[in-house]
Each structure stands twice: as structure tokens, then as C-alpha cells.
Scaffold this motif. Sequence first.
Motif, PDB file in Angstrom:
ATOM      1  N   ILE A   8       0.842  -1.202   0.000  1.00  0.00           N
ATOM      2  CA  ILE A   8       0.000   0.000   0.000  1.00  0.00           C
ATOM      3  C   ILE A   8       0.876   1.250   0.000  1.00  0.00           C
ATOM      4  N   GLY A   9       1.950   1.234   0.780  1.00  0.00           N
ATOM      5  CA  GLY A   9       2.878   2.356   0.797  1.00  0.00           C
ATOM      6  C   GLY A   9       3.574   2.548  -0.543  1.00  0.00           C
ATOM      7  N   ALA A  10       3.901   1.453  -1.214  1.00  0.00           N
ATOM      8  CA  ALA A  10       4.544   1.549  -2.526  1.00  0.00           C
ATOM      9  C   ALA A  10       3.612   2.185  -3.552  1.00  0.00           C
ATOM     10  N   VAL A  11       2.343   1.834  -3.495  1.00  0.00           N
ATOM     11  CA  VAL A  11       1.370   2.446  -4.415  1.00  0.00           C
ATOM     12  C   VAL A  11       1.260   3.941  -4.139  1.00  0.00           C
TER      13      VAL A  11
ATOM     14  N   SER B 280       8.929  11.668 -11.038  1.00  0.00           N
ATOM     15  CA  SER B 280       9.937  11.992 -10.038  1.00  0.00           C
ATOM     16  C   SER B 280      10.715  10.726  -9.706  1.00  0.00           C
ATOM     17  N   GLY B 281      11.987  10.732 -10.067  1.00  0.00           N
ATOM     18  CA  GLY B 281      12.801   9.537  -9.891  1.00  0.00           C
ATOM     19  C   GLY B 281      12.947   9.083  -8.452  1.00  0.00           C
ATOM     20  N   SER B 282      13.002  10.014  -7.517  1.00  0.00           N
ATOM     21  CA  SER B 282      13.174   9.623  -6.120  1.00  0.00           C
ATOM     22  C   SER B 282      11.939   8.897  -5.586  1.00  0.00           C
ATOM     23  N   TRP B 283      10.739   9.336  -5.960  1.00  0.00           N
ATOM     24  CA  TRP B 283       9.532   8.648  -5.506  1.00  0.00           C
ATOM     25  C   TRP B 283       9.396   7.274  -6.153  1.00  0.00           C
ATOM     26  N   ILE B 284       9.740   7.185  -7.439  1.00  0.00           N
ATOM     27  CA  ILE B 284       9.654   5.901  -8.140  1.00  0.00           C
ATOM     28  C   ILE B 284      10.674   4.919  -7.559  1.00  0.00           C
TER      29      ILE B 284
ATOM     30  N   GLY C 116       4.853  10.095  -7.235  1.00  0.00           N
ATOM     31  CA  GLY C 116       5.931  10.332  -8.176  1.00  0.00           C
ATOM     32  C   GLY C 116       5.500  10.591  -9.600  1.00  0.00           C
ATOM     33  N   VAL C 117       4.223  10.513  -9.897  1.00  0.00           N
ATOM     34  CA  VAL C 117       3.725  10.720 -11.263  1.00  0.00           C
ATOM     35  C   VAL C 117       2.742  11.886 -11.247  1.00  0.00           C
TER      36      VAL C 117
ATOM     37  N   VAL D  56      10.445  -0.223  -1.652  1.00  0.00           N
ATOM     38  CA  VAL D  56       9.395  -0.719  -0.752  1.00  0.00           C
ATOM     39  C   VAL D  56       8.784  -2.007  -1.290  1.00  0.00           C
ATOM     40  N   VAL D  57       8.633  -2.125  -2.606  1.00  0.00           N
ATOM     41  CA  VAL D  57       8.124  -3.370  -3.193  1.00  0.00           C
ATOM     42  C   VAL D  57       9.112  -4.513  -2.956  1.00  0.00           C
ATOM     43  N   THR D  58      10.405  -4.233  -3.049  1.00  0.00           N
ATOM     44  CA  THR D  58      11.415  -5.262  -2.789  1.00  0.00           C
ATOM     45  C   THR D  58      11.351  -5.734  -1.346  1.00  0.00           C
ATOM     46  N   VAL D  59      11.221  -4.804  -0.417  1.00  0.00           N
ATOM     47  CA  VAL D  59      11.094  -5.168   0.998  1.00  0.00           C
ATOM     48  C   VAL D  59       9.818  -5.967   1.227  1.00  0.00           C
TER      49      VAL D  59
END
Length: 83
Positions: A18-21, A49-53, A27-28, A59-62
Motif C-alpha cells: 500500500i505504501g509503494a502504491v 519523479s525519480g526519487s519517488w519511483i 511520483g507521477v 518498498v516493493v522489494t522489501v
Amino acid sequence: MRKSLGWAELGLALLAVIGAVACWNAGVRTTEFPAVADVSPAYSGTFYSGSWIALAALVVTVAALLMVDGVRRVLSGRAPYTG
């Protein structure tokens, strides 16, 4: 204890997704530009925005690691072999 920790990890993985979404959506940004007579048609521009992406990817990896370990803990019926 192992299964309850596994369920907690699965819950954290869901919160991480949910946080990743939320990070990805932050970022868009899309901007609509109106038509200018005799110069250009209407169009839309998208800013990424590269930093948000990158944060969303981290976060998805974690979340994936938490999910793999959570499923392992929930499905495993015995203590791991320690040698």
C-alpha cells in the motif's frame, strides 16, 4: 510463535505494498495544456519523479522479502535445522 511472526510479516508486506502504491502515485504528475490557436494543439505532459519511483521500487522489494519469509514461517511446521 513462528506462525504468529509469519502472519505479522505478511501483514507488514501488505502495508508495504500500500505504501509503494502511494509512493508511485506521488511520483507521477500529469499536466494538461490547452490548445493555443494557430500554434499548437492541446496535449498533456507527464512528469516522473525519480526519487519517488525509486522509493516505491525499494518498498516493493522489501514487501516481497517479507512475503517470502512470512509464507515460509506460516507453512513450515517445525524448527529450522541449525547444524
